[in-house]
Design a protein around this motif. Structure first.
Motif, PDB file in Angstrom:
ATOM      1  N   VAL A  83     -12.018   5.392 -19.624  1.00 34.68           N
ATOM      2  CA  VAL A  83     -12.565   5.712 -18.303  1.00 34.68           C
ATOM      3  C   VAL A  83     -13.990   5.176 -18.171  1.00 34.68           C
ATOM      4  CG1 VAL A  83     -13.262   7.598 -16.769  1.00 34.68           C
ATOM      5  CG2 VAL A  83     -11.092   7.737 -18.001  1.00 34.68           C
ATOM      6  N   ILE A  84     -14.809   5.422 -19.180  1.00 33.59           N
ATOM      7  CA  ILE A  84     -16.203   4.951 -19.121  1.00 33.59           C
ATOM      8  C   ILE A  84     -16.246   3.425 -19.091  1.00 33.59           C
ATOM      9  CG2 ILE A  84     -18.429   4.936 -20.317  1.00 33.59           C
ATOM     10  CD1 ILE A  84     -17.655   7.675 -21.470  1.00 33.59           C
ATOM     11  N   GLY A  85     -15.333   2.784 -19.822  1.00 32.20           N
ATOM     12  CA  GLY A  85     -15.261   1.327 -19.791  1.00 32.20           C
ATOM     13  C   GLY A  85     -14.958   0.820 -18.386  1.00 32.20           C
ATOM     14  N   ILE A  86     -14.066   1.482 -17.678  1.00 34.00           N
ATOM     15  CA  ILE A  86     -13.755   1.089 -16.298  1.00 34.00           C
ATOM     16  C   ILE A  86     -14.978   1.297 -15.407  1.00 34.00           C
ATOM     17  CG2 ILE A  86     -12.349   1.662 -14.271  1.00 34.00           C
ATOM     18  CD1 ILE A  86     -10.088   2.364 -16.287  1.00 34.00           C
ATOM     19  N   GLU A  87     -15.676   2.422 -15.603  1.00 34.46           N
ATOM     20  CA  GLU A  87     -16.898   2.623 -14.813  1.00 34.46           C
ATOM     21  C   GLU A  87     -17.931   1.537 -15.107  1.00 34.46           C
ATOM     22  OE1 GLU A  87     -20.431   5.807 -13.711  1.00 34.46           O
ATOM     23  OE2 GLU A  87     -19.208   6.167 -15.503  1.00 34.46           O
ATOM     24  N   TYR A  88     -18.045   1.157 -16.359  1.00 37.64           N
ATOM     25  CA  TYR A  88     -18.970   0.098 -16.744  1.00 37.64           C
ATOM     26  C   TYR A  88     -18.675  -1.175 -15.944  1.00 37.64           C
ATOM     27  CZ  TYR A  88     -21.624  -2.737 -20.229  1.00 37.64           C
ATOM     28  OH  TYR A  88     -22.509  -3.572 -20.865  1.00 37.64           O
ATOM     29  N   LEU A  89     -17.416  -1.573 -15.900  1.00 41.43           N
ATOM     30  CA  LEU A  89     -17.016  -2.754 -15.125  1.00 41.43           C
ATOM     31  C   LEU A  89     -17.346  -2.579 -13.646  1.00 41.43           C
ATOM     32  CD1 LEU A  89     -13.485  -3.445 -16.661  1.00 41.43           C
ATOM     33  CD2 LEU A  89     -15.430  -5.018 -16.777  1.00 41.43           C
ATOM     34  N   ALA A  90     -16.991  -1.420 -13.094  1.00 43.74           N
ATOM     35  CA  ALA A  90     -17.170  -1.192 -11.665  1.00 43.74           C
ATOM     36  C   ALA A  90     -18.642  -1.138 -11.288  1.00 43.74           C
ATOM     37  CB  ALA A  90     -16.460   0.101 -11.256  1.00 43.74           C
ATOM     38  N   ALA A  91     -19.438  -0.466 -12.092  1.00 44.13           N
ATOM     39  CA  ALA A  91     -20.857  -0.316 -11.769  1.00 44.13           C
ATOM     40  C   ALA A  91     -21.584  -1.653 -11.841  1.00 44.13           C
ATOM     41  CB  ALA A  91     -21.491   0.700 -12.712  1.00 44.13           C
ATOM     42  N   VAL A  92     -21.294  -2.443 -12.861  1.00 44.24           N
ATOM     43  CA  VAL A  92     -21.928  -3.763 -12.971  1.00 44.24           C
ATOM     44  C   VAL A  92     -21.466  -4.653 -11.810  1.00 44.24           C
ATOM     45  CG1 VAL A  92     -22.076  -5.855 -14.376  1.00 44.24           C
ATOM     46  CG2 VAL A  92     -22.307  -3.605 -15.449  1.00 44.24           C
ATOM     47  N   GLN A  93     -20.191  -4.588 -11.448  1.00 45.40           N
ATOM     48  CA  GLN A  93     -19.694  -5.340 -10.291  1.00 45.40           C
ATOM     49  C   GLN A  93     -20.440  -4.915  -9.030  1.00 45.40           C
ATOM     50  OE1 GLN A  93     -17.396  -7.766 -10.269  1.00 45.40           O
ATOM     51  NE2 GLN A  93     -16.699  -7.909  -8.144  1.00 45.40           N
ATOM     52  N   GLY A  94     -20.641  -3.620  -8.855  1.00 46.06           N
ATOM     53  CA  GLY A  94     -21.376  -3.138  -7.692  1.00 46.06           C
ATOM     54  C   GLY A  94     -22.808  -3.641  -7.657  1.00 46.06           C
ATOM     55  N   CYS A  95     -23.454  -3.650  -8.824  1.00 51.17           N
ATOM     56  CA  CYS A  95     -24.833  -4.159  -8.887  1.00 51.17           C
ATOM     57  C   CYS A  95     -24.895  -5.643  -8.535  1.00 51.17           C
ATOM     58  CB  CYS A  95     -25.413  -3.916 -10.274  1.00 51.17           C
ATOM     59  SG  CYS A  95     -25.781  -2.180 -10.643  1.00 51.17           S
TER      60      CYS A  95
END
Length: 496
Positions: free
Chosen positions: A429-441
């Motif tokens: 789950v945290i790995g998916i958030e990592y991808l999503a958050a960096v994509q958002g940035c």
């Protein structure tokens, strides 16, 4: 490292879990020898003493003759080696052996120096018994899994050495068990405690990673940093909350994205998944610390039965094998793992929702033609739901065993054994958030985040490019999961 029974710190147990090979402090030798001598003296008096010259459990009233004492100890190992299921991971087995060594070496178990030396040698040579993971109810000790450990010592079963599974008799010189020794090896909480410690250590790592991904999500959503003002958290007073807020402030310090929010954003308050991170993650941190304190005491204790007191020559039967403290600690760790993941998944869901994040739908430049992060969020939701089901307290369950002699058990083994699987779900789950958050940035370019968070972005972007068009997603997720440990570097403000 030197294993000093009764004085081992959590950091040292963590080092053993991660591969350190401990050697036993030689200052234990006198107490070990005195304890073994006390058992010999008890036998010489020809008095019935549980586990030394009697049967076990419901059969404690059966007296065993001197000629059968060796067979008695061997029989308890063989009969109790009744575990089933997948083998326990090697790092957890290593912890089990070290915990058992630390308990027996305190000189309250009546075990001979030669038996202690064999356990120590197995640790130093990294010879790990193959132990099935199911079969313990957490009292009277972790009998079945510890019996499989002891079976390897007498040449029965299999061991892992140099990554290869081999018959124990081909690797170890089989041990002949002395009076009390089979019971001492089997009786104790080392299986439950090792799994709980392993779960704690993995949860600590993932907690720290989730602080970084949480800060990145704030940046991606251009959230406010006002909720992390120290004055807010000082008024409430919880240590974990105060420290998490400080860590988030430091992680975002100097961010140009933060500065732009202060100038342009009309939102008054962010969703809870952003602004309540100190309250939720701080509570999780406090819970993990409480569980860690309990497990540190347990790991340094003596948990077999009966206990031998060499100074008076007594063998006292009690219930130190009952793993209720471990069960409660494991339940606390499970709750923390569940909540860390639940909050992370809510941040992912917020980021893919343009109404909440202000970002393109599903974090893709061309939504509709591309689905972007639509299904990774579904995967995160599935994993969080699975962890919710697993987080139900194990300690509230009990089932009588041994013909009702053992009429209340802890279920600590169940509570602790689930933690590694829960932690792996959390990591995904945290790995998916990592991808999503960096994509958002990425959508805020050319604005940059803080130096710390830019380093976190670079770690990922060196391996995974920005998602401009839909592509095979699973490899990106696997890479992000594998990089989480690197996010802990230079993390401010929080110690486990």
């Amino acid at each position: 490292m030197i294993l000093r029974p009764g004085q081992v710190r959590l950091s040292e147990w963590r080092a053993i879990y991660e591969g350190a090979r401990p050697s036993l402090d030689p200052s234990c030798n006198d107490a070990i020898a005195a304890s073994a001598a006390a058992v010999e003296a008890i036998l010489a008096r020809h008095e019935p003493v549980y586990g030394i010259n009697t049967g076990f459990g419901k059969l404690a009233s059966v007296r065993i003759g001197d000629g059968d004492l060796e067979a008695l100890q061997r029989n308890i190992v063989l009969s109790h080696a009744a575990g089933v299921g997948d083998a326990v991971p090697v790092p957890v087995v290593r912890l089990m052996l070290a915990l058992k060594l630390g308990s027996l070496a305190q000189g309250a178990s009546g075990v001979r120096p030669a038996t202690i030396a064999m356990l120590s040698d197995m640790l130093m040579r990294d010879i790990m018994p193959v132990i099935p993971g199911q079969g313990s109810v957490g009292a009277s000790g972790d009998l079945a899994p510890l019996a499989h450990m002891a079976a390897a010592m007498i040449g029965v079963g299999e061991v892992i050495v140099d990554g290869e599974c081999r018959p124990a008799r081909d690797v170890l010189e089989p041990l002949t068990l002395g009076p009390k020794e089979g019971l001492a090896l089997l009786n104790g909480t080392q299986f439950s405690c090792a799994h709980a410690l392993a779960g704690l250590f993995e949860a600590e790592h993932l907690f720290r990673s989730a602080l970084v991904t949480g800060a990145l999500s704030i940046e991606a959503a251009m959230g406010s940093d006002t909720p992390f003002d120290p004055r807010i958290h000082t008024l409430r007073g919880h240590r974990g909350q105060i420290e998490v807020a400080a860590a988030l402030r430091e992680l975002m310090a100097g961010s140009a994205i933060r500065a732009s929010h202060r100038l342009d954003d009309e939102r008054v308050q962010d969703p809870y998944c952003l602004r309540c991170q100190p309250q939720v993650m701080g509570a999780c941190l406090d819970l993990l610390r409480q569980a860690g304190a309990t497990l540190e005491v347990e790991a340094n204790g003596v948990t077999d039965n009966p206990l031998i007191f060499a100074d008076t020559g007594e063998a006292l039967s009690g219930g130190n094998f009952h793993a209720e403290p471990v069960a409660f600690a494991a339940d606390m760790i499970a709750l923390a793992i569940c909540e860390i993941g639940s909050l992370s998944e809510r941040r992912i869901a917020m980021l893919v929702d343009p109404a909440l994040s202000g970002l393109p739908a599903f974090l893709t430049p061309r939504p509709g033609l591309n689905s972007g992060f639509m299904i990774p969020q579904v995967t995160a939701a599935a994993l969080v739901s699975e962890n919710k089901q697993r987080a139900y307290p194990a300690s509230v369950d009990s089932i009588p065993t041994s013909a009702n002699q053992e009429d209340h058990v802890s279920m600590a083994a169940h509570g602790a054994r689930r933690l590694l699987a829960m932690a792996e779900n959390l990591g995904q789950v945290i790995g998916i958030e990592y991808l999503a958050a960096v994509q958002g940035c990425d959508f805020h370019a050319p604005l940059r985040s803080s130096d710390r968070l830019e380093r976190a972005r670079t770690i990922l972007r060196d391996r995974v490019p920005t998602l401009d068009e839909d592509r095979y997603f699973a490899p990106d997720m696997a890479i992000a999961r594998s990089l989480l440990r690197e996010l802990e570097t230079d993390l401010p403000g929080v110690d486990s």
